[in-house]
Enzyme design. Structure first.
Site, PDB file in Angstrom:
ATOM      1  N   HIS A 122      92.798  66.678  58.086  1.00 36.37           N
ATOM      2  CA  HIS A 122      93.098  68.061  57.728  1.00 36.37           C
ATOM      3  C   HIS A 122      92.653  69.032  58.821  1.00 36.37           C
ATOM      4  O   HIS A 122      91.714  69.819  58.612  1.00 36.37           O
ATOM      5  CB  HIS A 122      92.399  68.399  56.405  1.00 36.37           C
ATOM      6  CG  HIS A 122      92.786  67.500  55.266  1.00 36.37           C
ATOM      7  ND1 HIS A 122      92.347  66.211  55.139  1.00 36.37           N
ATOM      8  CD2 HIS A 122      93.606  67.725  54.196  1.00 36.37           C
ATOM      9  CE1 HIS A 122      92.862  65.662  54.043  1.00 36.37           C
ATOM     10  NE2 HIS A 122      93.630  66.547  53.458  1.00 36.37           N
ATOM     11  N   GLY A 125      84.664  65.895  48.077  1.00 40.67           N
ATOM     12  CA  GLY A 125      86.075  65.614  48.336  1.00 40.67           C
ATOM     13  C   GLY A 125      86.868  65.622  47.036  1.00 40.67           C
ATOM     14  O   GLY A 125      88.041  65.959  47.026  1.00 40.67           O
ATOM     15  N   GLU A 139      79.082  70.395  31.186  1.00 40.51           N
ATOM     16  CA  GLU A 139      78.650  69.041  31.535  1.00 40.51           C
ATOM     17  C   GLU A 139      79.058  68.628  32.932  1.00 40.51           C
ATOM     18  O   GLU A 139      78.414  67.773  33.551  1.00 40.51           O
ATOM     19  CB  GLU A 139      79.175  68.033  30.506  1.00 40.51           C
ATOM     20  CG  GLU A 139      78.650  68.247  29.094  1.00 40.51           C
ATOM     21  CD  GLU A 139      79.330  69.393  28.348  1.00 40.51           C
ATOM     22  OE1 GLU A 139      80.382  69.878  28.816  1.00 40.51           O
ATOM     23  OE2 GLU A 139      78.818  69.801  27.290  1.00 40.51           O
ATOM     24  N   PHE A 178      80.199  63.846  25.556  1.00 42.06           N
ATOM     25  CA  PHE A 178      80.364  64.982  26.468  1.00 42.06           C
ATOM     26  C   PHE A 178      79.995  64.607  27.904  1.00 42.06           C
ATOM     27  O   PHE A 178      80.413  65.277  28.848  1.00 42.06           O
ATOM     28  CB  PHE A 178      79.568  66.188  25.984  1.00 42.06           C
ATOM     29  CG  PHE A 178      79.816  66.508  24.532  1.00 42.06           C
ATOM     30  CD1 PHE A 178      81.051  66.242  23.948  1.00 42.06           C
ATOM     31  CD2 PHE A 178      78.820  67.045  23.734  1.00 42.06           C
ATOM     32  CE1 PHE A 178      81.281  66.523  22.607  1.00 42.06           C
ATOM     33  CE2 PHE A 178      79.044  67.328  22.393  1.00 42.06           C
ATOM     34  CZ  PHE A 178      80.272  67.059  21.825  1.00 42.06           C
ATOM     35  N   GLN A 221      82.737  63.770  18.491  1.00 38.40           N
ATOM     36  CA  GLN A 221      81.340  63.758  18.926  1.00 38.40           C
ATOM     37  C   GLN A 221      80.831  62.340  19.234  1.00 38.40           C
ATOM     38  O   GLN A 221      79.649  62.158  19.511  1.00 38.40           O
ATOM     39  CB  GLN A 221      80.429  64.370  17.841  1.00 38.40           C
ATOM     40  CG  GLN A 221      80.970  65.625  17.180  1.00 38.40           C
ATOM     41  CD  GLN A 221      80.996  66.837  18.076  1.00 38.40           C
ATOM     42  OE1 GLN A 221      79.967  67.269  18.581  1.00 38.40           O
ATOM     43  NE2 GLN A 221      82.185  67.391  18.322  1.00 38.40           N
ATOM     44  N   ARG A 279      66.973  57.680  20.555  1.00 38.03           N
ATOM     45  CA  ARG A 279      67.003  58.930  21.329  1.00 38.03           C
ATOM     46  C   ARG A 279      65.615  59.568  21.399  1.00 38.03           C
ATOM     47  O   ARG A 279      65.248  60.198  22.382  1.00 38.03           O
ATOM     48  CB  ARG A 279      68.019  59.919  20.746  1.00 38.03           C
ATOM     49  CG  ARG A 279      67.787  60.277  19.302  1.00 38.03           C
ATOM     50  CD  ARG A 279      68.799  61.310  18.787  1.00 38.03           C
ATOM     51  NE  ARG A 279      68.668  61.497  17.343  1.00 38.03           N
ATOM     52  CZ  ARG A 279      69.021  62.582  16.692  1.00 38.03           C
ATOM     53  NH1 ARG A 279      69.544  63.606  17.339  1.00 38.03           N
ATOM     54  NH2 ARG A 279      68.884  62.671  15.386  1.00 38.03           N
ATOM     55  N   LEU A 286      87.274  67.881  44.235  1.00 36.53           N
ATOM     56  CA  LEU A 286      86.971  69.303  44.429  1.00 36.53           C
ATOM     57  C   LEU A 286      86.180  69.953  43.290  1.00 36.53           C
ATOM     58  O   LEU A 286      86.170  69.466  42.157  1.00 36.53           O
ATOM     59  CB  LEU A 286      88.269  70.063  44.671  1.00 36.53           C
ATOM     60  CG  LEU A 286      88.992  69.666  45.969  1.00 36.53           C
ATOM     61  CD1 LEU A 286      90.360  70.329  46.062  1.00 36.53           C
ATOM     62  CD2 LEU A 286      88.148  70.016  47.185  1.00 36.53           C
TER      63      LEU A 286
END
Lengths: 660, 660
Positions: A36, A135, A399, A424, A460, A349, A137
């Site tokens: 480029h 790269g 996220e 997510f 979810q 968790r 974007l």
């Protein structure tokens, strides 16, 4: 050249340097026969001003913890940076032993299979000036914020520049990063929008014009300078304005919106809007000739003025050393969870959250990030600890930014744990893969994995995550071993231990941290290893290999099966990869009959077991149980496990079918 | 109630309705013992104004092509819509046969495993008022743009409302959609930002305050009304202001920023900022009592004024019928590619582009979208055709929006083909999965798949895509068959035919459209089917099952192996799932020796073959060849195939090892 105010020679010198770098960009993309050159030359003045004068770094050690950094978000423009690198003798080389000063010959090997300078930035291939691979974007500004946040923790006044294409600024993630910069007052980040007016296939939308980009930035709380990106004085003044903002705690953040020309210096040859095509043969000769004419018209021929690299700032104090984190019981007692120890149950968790907090106290490099669900992922055990709160970054509901910011923190030497609902986390899969390409030490944690969350429904539930991450777990790391580990603990004991292991492992990891409070399945001081597995039942009639929440349902099934005289062995696949030989041997010891159970879509653990068995050879029968229909809401985990065919009764029926 | 100007009774009536709906929201989440009553009630007035008065739709057929639509982007607030639905008798039921008018009893079954009303919106579970599944945040406005674009093509004046949470507006995708609305002048879309001030774990950032959201919108080219979202007159006036903007071709787009109260009507009971928790037992009673007091203080008790549903607008003209698309040769000749027919080679991505154009001419429902790479994906064959250009949507560099906009178009009755580089499609994986949950008929096309693109390096290569999509290919569709098909054609002939097949199949598909110009491997009129495979060589010593670009390398290897007396069969796995019985039989006919070859990371085609063989039973030896190291740039496809161990020589060596 922070503080420089004289313009004598500067204008001609910067023009001359811009010509040099543009010429090299044309030549190296011609040599590569791809690349480029026009995007590169649109940045000629800005990159020259940054790399020759404004940034504070040592070319032989551009990734030093105290060096200013440049994130080239529009990665395809990299030839302009390689051009400067080849003149400045920037360090290249994959390992510290092979590192050397870059030469013009190196530049001409652009994109070669043996070259350190890839078609898009990737420090892992041997060009450490770039902090991370770019790269794909829209990710660079988030990475820049992570680098700046790491520097702030290190008490460094490092500045982080990020060049973003105008077309690229359509990516919403750029605006997530803008919000984050304002939230955290990360004025040390200098976003530079390169408005050359063209994307790949078209001129950019008017929504990405310099005026609208500036209006959006101002609307978001930035001060903005809109400049001519080929005017040396304007470029320098804007960079100095950024310094003033960076040094003023009360200032708003500052961004530069630069109007530039794609193919600057040879635009008559290239034509307007040429993208991603080298100029070769006669076109190359014409471009080089036009660059000479441009230089002459600017009075820039043969000038070599004062643009040289400034001094490196004093080294920030290095991180303090690490202690060993406490064991599970000690951590639970220390952090107020003795009750759960007596109850004998605790969610994976939460086990993650306790481990994160314990690690925070023993390893000063541990940082945590979350996306407005820290009270669900239990990253709040870390964020609410007054000693650790400054090492927590609330990325809000964004996220993509969350994962790239973690990548930036990793690039800045931290060990980031980035958490959200597993579903997510998918918003940042491409961002994760860019970090994976960069070989960054990032840890991603997805809670609310599988159908067991029940009532909230499939929007979810993380269900495709095992398959996605498994593709990278099957890649070999450069130093051997798997490219990443997927950890899927079935209880809080293993969740705690595996979190500690993840922190100690240098490399990418993905932890699935299930939501329900489930009983402990292991001795509270049991050992766990990345790549290991647990043996929770012995039995010679059939082997059940289960993972995560499904282990609990499987245990119910095994008890019932035992009552009817079927003895099932149970392996807890808490890691992927796992020891496939050991699994195959266990399967053989069970007459070759295997059932796999996992609370996610297929192409996951069961698929890996099937591959292992086939590779091992011999006669096996396998029945894979996984989520084979799109789930919905239900009021209990049992409702859902039944709905998708993963209840204890379903497991019993499957085993009977296989054994009977 | 477009055009209504009197306020007599309106204020009290809307307050009364808001109270009703809030009460029902409290009650149904209490019954479910989970859910988001406070988010729901913050929308009480807005949803009541929309559903009882402003939107033009028939409750018994809310998904009618001409009905106004509401996309609830903050899906967790759905109880407020269900509440209205149960009063209005909105249609519920999974199939048209089982459809009936919703009742209060239905509302009380919220989140039950047998209920049509899921914890987050999902029309596929039987609540067709919602156009698409939402709940993974930030996607709704993009979906709304797709619905509006579909309506415009149908010459309908449909209006599309989209409610977005303030915290949710941190998602960059929202701002991608804002830009798209401006680009296309989609003033029929009415974004409504619900600023209740709280996310899940914290108050929202000041970057998501009403003032800053409004400033960002204005910076992006919108007119904005900032209103009190609980003031009936303000709500109604803002909606009428939107009508004026929607009907004025010269107007800027218009958005509503509504300041609201989370837990409106019972905020003393709920406390500020309560999120995602039902109020049960005494708390429920207290909340209901407080709602009564609120009603009394507003003079809203027992009022039942004129808010009723308006008339449905005239039906737009239905789409014209479809013709059969031409065959490959006819299409190539028609669209100027006769030269490629003589050359005998053409890139799969170009085969896709030609098919897309041919389909555009034979099926008026086909639409195409791309993300600034249409000259790489060859979606430009469609966009540059003057007869089709109006059915092409340039989404710019914003892949999250690209996929969700396609979902909206599918929801609006179109057959969208959304293309980008396969690597960048990953930016929309979560958006794709939401469309998958909605059972939408979306076709996603990824070009530049695999290492064969070479020079641009790994930031542009799709390598994890097969594993990700495979997880959904292993899910069963409601009507049987796979949840989606992955198509990975090895040449342009199959790429053309499979694109045609995708258009005819009702369901999600992912096509990998490789970049290089490769020779035709099939008769130009050969048949291809979703779920099928090609047989490209017969041989009894070993079976090679290859896919996509890797087929070409395999053919070279097979020729060389034949010279040394090893006869290899070759199956072209152009589809996943495939006919696993047929593959297993072919493997048996080759002595059980199988090599798989694919140009992507693992957990893909080879993994599926391994599972098939194991399931089939018998004694097989398999060697999977796939990309096992992180690739880099190289100047040719051969360089890269060699670097990652997938060259013809590598295949030859692997076969020798297995056979010899």
């Amino acid at each position: 050249m922070n503080g420089k105010t004289s313009t004598v020679g500067y204008v001609e010198s910067l023009h001359a340097k811009a010509i040099d770098l543009s010429r090299l960009s044309v030549e190296m993309t011609a040599a590569a026969d791809s690349g480029h050159p026009t995007s590169a030359s649109s940045l000629a003045h800005i990159v020259a001003a940054l790399m020759y004068g404004h940034m504070r770094y040592d070319p032989s050690d551009p990734a030093s913890p105290t060096a200013d950094r440049l994130v080239l978000s529009e990665g395809h423009a990299c030839p302009i940076v390689y051009a400067a690198g080849s003149e400045l003798g920037l360090a290249v080389g994959r390992s510290s032993e092979s590192r050397r000063a870059m030469t013009i010959e190196d530049a001409m090997r652009l994109r070669d299979i043996g070259s350190e300078i890839d078609g898009h930035p990737n420090p892992a291939e041997g060009f450490p000036f770039f902090p991370a691979a770019t790269g794909s974007l829209g990710q660079g500004l988030s990475i820049a914020t992570g680098l700046a946040a790491a520097a702030r923790l290190d008490c460094s006044d490092k500045r982080v520049f990020c060049i973003i294409g105008d077309g690229e600024s359509r990516e919403g993630q750029v605006w997530e990063a803008v919000d984050f910069i304002v939230d955290y007052g990360l004025n040390s980040v200098c976003p530079i929008f390169n408005c050359n007016g063209f994307g790949q296939s078209d001129p950019v939308s008017s929504q990405q014009s310099p005026e609208v980009i500036a209006a959006k930035l101002r609307g978001g709380g930035f001060d903005v300078a809109v400049i001519d990106g080929h005017d040396p004085v304007a470029v320098r003044d804007a960079l100095l304005e950024h310094v003033r903002h960076a040094e003023d705690a009360d200032a708003r953040p500052f961004a530069i919106v630069a109007e530039t020309v794609k193919g600057w210096g040879f635009v008559k040859t290239a034509g307007k809007g040429l993208h991603g095509k080298p100029l070769t043969g006669d076109d190359e000769a014409a471009a080089l000739k036009e660059l000479e004419e441009t230089a002459a018209s600017l009075g820039a021929s043969g000038v070599n003025g004062d643009l040289k690299v400034g001094p490196t700032p004093a080294m920030a104090s290095p991180s303090a050393g690490c202690d060993s984190p406490p064991g599970f019981v000690e951590a639970m007692n220390t952090y107020g969870q003795s009750g759960a120890l007596s109850d004998g149950k605790f969610a994976p968790r939460k086990g993650y959250g306790i481990a994160l907090r314990a690690l925070g106290h023993t390893n000063p490099d541990i940082v945590a990030l979350d996306g407005d669900v820290k009270n669900s992922t239990f990253a709040e055990y870390f964020s609410q600890d007054p000693d650790l709160a400054h090492r927590f970054f609330e990325c809000r509901i964004a996220e993509q930014h969350l994962i790239s910011c973690a990548a930036g923190l990793a690039s800045g030497g931290k060990i980031p744990f980035a958490s959200s609902f597993g579903k997510f986390v998918a918003r940042g899969y491409d961002q994760f893969e860019m970090g994976f390409i960069s070989r960054l030490n990032i840890k991603v944690v997805g809670s609310h994995v599988g159908v067991n969350i029940a009532a909230d429904g499939p929007s979810q539930m993380a269900l495709s995550d095992v398959a996605f991450f498994r593709s990278m777990a099957k890649v070999h790391a450069d130093e051997g071993g798997p490219g990443l580990y997927i950890l899927n603990p079935s209880d809080a004991v293993s969740a705690y231990a595996l979190t500690v292991q993840m922190a100690e492992h240098k490399g990418a990891c993905y932890l699935r941290a299930a939501r329900p409070d489930t009983p402990f399945l292991y001795d509270l001081d049991a050992d766990f290893t990345l790549g290991g597995h647990g043996v929770l039942a012995e039995g010679s009639d059939v082997l059940i290999a289960a993972s995560g929440y499904a282990v609990h349902e499987t245990l119910k099934a095994i008890a019932a099966l035992s009552d009817e005289g079927i003895e099932a062995g149970l392996i807890d696949l808490y890691s992927l990869p796992f020891d496939s030989e050991a699994i195959a041997h266990a399967a053989q010891a069970s007459g070759g009959k295997v059932v796999t159970v996992e609370d996610n879509y297929g192409a996951g653990f069961g698929s890996e077991v099937a591959e292992s068995l086939l590779e091992h050879g011999g006669n096996f029968k396998i029945n894979q149980m996984y989520v084979k229909r799109i789930p919905k809401s239900g009021r209990s985990a049992d409702d859902l496990m039944n709905y998708v065919g993963l209840s204890a009764d379903h497991i019993i029926a499957t085993v009977r079918g296989l054994v009977g």
